[in-house]
Design an enzyme around this catalytic site. Sequence first.
Site, PDB file in Angstrom:
ATOM      1  N   HIS A 282     -95.132  41.222  13.917  1.00 29.03           N
ATOM      2  CA  HIS A 282     -95.850  41.881  12.808  1.00 29.03           C
ATOM      3  C   HIS A 282     -95.985  40.936  11.614  1.00 29.03           C
ATOM      4  O   HIS A 282     -95.834  41.350  10.464  1.00 29.03           O
ATOM      5  CB  HIS A 282     -95.128  43.171  12.386  1.00 29.03           C
ATOM      6  CG  HIS A 282     -95.246  44.287  13.387  1.00 29.03           C
ATOM      7  ND1 HIS A 282     -96.341  45.124  13.438  1.00 29.03           N
ATOM      8  CD2 HIS A 282     -94.397  44.692  14.367  1.00 29.03           C
ATOM      9  CE1 HIS A 282     -96.161  46.011  14.414  1.00 29.03           C
ATOM     10  NE2 HIS A 282     -94.992  45.761  14.997  1.00 29.03           N
ATOM     11  N   ASP A 345     -89.241  45.243  15.427  1.00 30.55           N
ATOM     12  CA  ASP A 345     -89.876  46.017  16.490  1.00 30.55           C
ATOM     13  C   ASP A 345     -91.071  45.268  17.072  1.00 30.55           C
ATOM     14  O   ASP A 345     -91.664  44.415  16.428  1.00 30.55           O
ATOM     15  CB  ASP A 345     -90.321  47.380  15.965  1.00 30.55           C
ATOM     16  CG  ASP A 345     -91.362  47.268  14.864  1.00 30.55           C
ATOM     17  OD1 ASP A 345     -91.219  46.364  14.020  1.00 30.55           O
ATOM     18  OD2 ASP A 345     -92.308  48.079  14.836  1.00 30.55           O
ATOM     19  N   GLU A 346     -91.414  45.621  18.275  1.00 29.15           N
ATOM     20  CA  GLU A 346     -92.649  45.177  18.937  1.00 29.15           C
ATOM     21  C   GLU A 346     -92.868  43.668  18.841  1.00 29.15           C
ATOM     22  O   GLU A 346     -93.987  43.204  18.650  1.00 29.15           O
ATOM     23  CB  GLU A 346     -93.849  45.941  18.361  1.00 29.15           C
ATOM     24  CG  GLU A 346     -93.744  47.438  18.617  1.00 29.15           C
ATOM     25  CD  GLU A 346     -94.803  48.252  17.904  1.00 29.15           C
ATOM     26  OE1 GLU A 346     -95.227  49.280  18.455  1.00 29.15           O
ATOM     27  OE2 GLU A 346     -95.199  47.882  16.775  1.00 29.15           O
ATOM     28  N   ALA A 347     -91.783  42.924  19.006  1.00 29.89           N
ATOM     29  CA  ALA A 347     -91.880  41.457  18.987  1.00 29.89           C
ATOM     30  C   ALA A 347     -92.218  40.966  20.393  1.00 29.89           C
ATOM     31  O   ALA A 347     -91.491  40.181  21.004  1.00 29.89           O
ATOM     32  CB  ALA A 347     -90.570  40.850  18.487  1.00 29.89           C
ATOM     33  N   HIS A 348     -93.352  41.428  20.903  1.00 29.45           N
ATOM     34  CA  HIS A 348     -93.709  41.172  22.302  1.00 29.45           C
ATOM     35  C   HIS A 348     -94.035  39.698  22.565  1.00 29.45           C
ATOM     36  O   HIS A 348     -93.982  39.256  23.715  1.00 29.45           O
ATOM     37  CB  HIS A 348     -94.900  42.038  22.703  1.00 29.45           C
ATOM     38  CG  HIS A 348     -94.684  43.501  22.495  1.00 29.45           C
ATOM     39  ND1 HIS A 348     -93.472  44.129  22.723  1.00 29.45           N
ATOM     40  CD2 HIS A 348     -95.530  44.486  22.065  1.00 29.45           C
ATOM     41  CE1 HIS A 348     -93.585  45.417  22.446  1.00 29.45           C
ATOM     42  NE2 HIS A 348     -94.822  45.659  22.047  1.00 29.45           N
TER      43      HIS A 348
END
Length: 540
Positions: A282, A345-348
């Site tokens: 993000h 979060d969401e550190a893909h």
Amino acid sequence: MRPHKRTTRLPRLFGSLLLVAAAGISCFAAAPSSRAARPEVTPLGQVVPVPMRAEPGGPGYEITAKTRIRVGGASAEERRVGEYLARMLRPATGYELPVTSGKGDDGIRLRISADPANKALGPEGYRVVSARGSLTITSRSGAGLFHGVQTVRQHLPAAIEKSGKQRGPWRVAGGTVEDAPRYGYRSTMLDVSRHFFTVDQVKRYIDQAALYKMNKLHLHLSDDQGWRIAVDSWPRLTTYGGSTQVGGGKGGSYTKAQYKEIVAYAASRYMDVVPEIDMPGHTNAALASYAELNCDGVAPPLYTGTEVGFSSLCVKKDVTYDFVDDVIRELAAMTPGEYLHIGGDEAHSTSHEDFVAFMDKVQPVVAKYGKTVMGWHQLTGARPAKGAVAQYWGYDRTGAAEREQVVNAAKNGTKLVLSPADRAYIDHKYTKDTPLGLSWAGYVEVQRSYDWDPGTYLQGAPADAVLGVEAPLWTETLSTPDQLEYMAFPRLPGIAELGWSPAATHDWDTYKVRLAAQAPRWDALGIDFYKSPQVPWPAR
């Protein structure tokens, strides 16, 4: 900030109160000829969040032109809350309502005292005694007095919220309220990164949350679409990274002075600001602002879409940690509260190995600058620092392994704040027909948002690991204050009640009646809200 265990008489009391409310019986007698002109008095305890204990009795108190607000001469907190109360009451009543340190047994009396009864109610608890000739609010703290004022406020007619003089009378039902929160952490989050909101707009949201005894404002200050807080050592974060938002609007950012103004305003409502810099994912706004933060040294373009998971700080570069240190140092210096949120979060686009390494380096930086680490629950997939807080945002379809990871971290000392996406995410659509909001976690009608217990939600997690709850308000689809309000109300008060009121009082059938009674107050405050068919709203 652990949950308090206490007995309560509310379930029995509530049945009688609801019968009183349904019958339209007032604690004050009114002549039949004046009934239409005299608003009925709210039965004691019929507020949101519902108080721990309410004992009706006596004629109650009426605010008149002769009312004084009495505070102790030596207590700055008493005077501060007294002035707040006077400012709130003066426009609609038209009364002078002087705040005085002069002695007297009449009027509205605010008292901070360390007597055993107040100590037993904890740091935010309060007692209200409403009787003929006086209304007394006591607490061991300014925060408790402030929360007591919100309870008194909800017992007054909704017209008290209007900005011009209204017709009274201004009565508070007689009796005693004793109250204290179940959890010490009761929060709402405002995402100012996807769409930017001005200082005044944030202040308005603070006031709305404070009415329901929220005591934290989590500000999501950075994301792919915009960086919103000035950092002197990295100025392009705001001048360039803050220049846009979802859909390509002009964006915006807060100067340090503006951020401090928000923090001070929140503090005046006894709320702490919890700032969040989301990382290592993000982060497109930061990556676009400084090429050196990218592994390939090439800055990507600014981003105005709503996809997630594609960006990442370069974990292996030393400059990344210089950047993180500078940002956290400058933000911590402006933030008097205990917590600093580092996202996670969401550190893909970050490998698991790199994510763990990144968190190992960043968490000590937060501690170095005197703050406690908060992160989204993905932090539990790394090595949470001692004392760290994980914010759980999973939902019914979250896998068992991920839940177990969070539960195990809680068993090992990591504290939890609960904001399950299919219950507490107040940016989600109410139904398929809701024009705003997202629905990836499902639809979140008002009853679903209220009908869960934070103490038992994560099976296996120790009860004393739960610090409290949060209602996140993400803004991918929300760009105006009216839109924020439509999504927050009526769900925000329900999350507030889950955080404040004893578990034994959580009952949808009684709650929806008290919730419905808030509608005239929201109308008076100019709050747009969703008229859920699940709630028996009064005729308008």
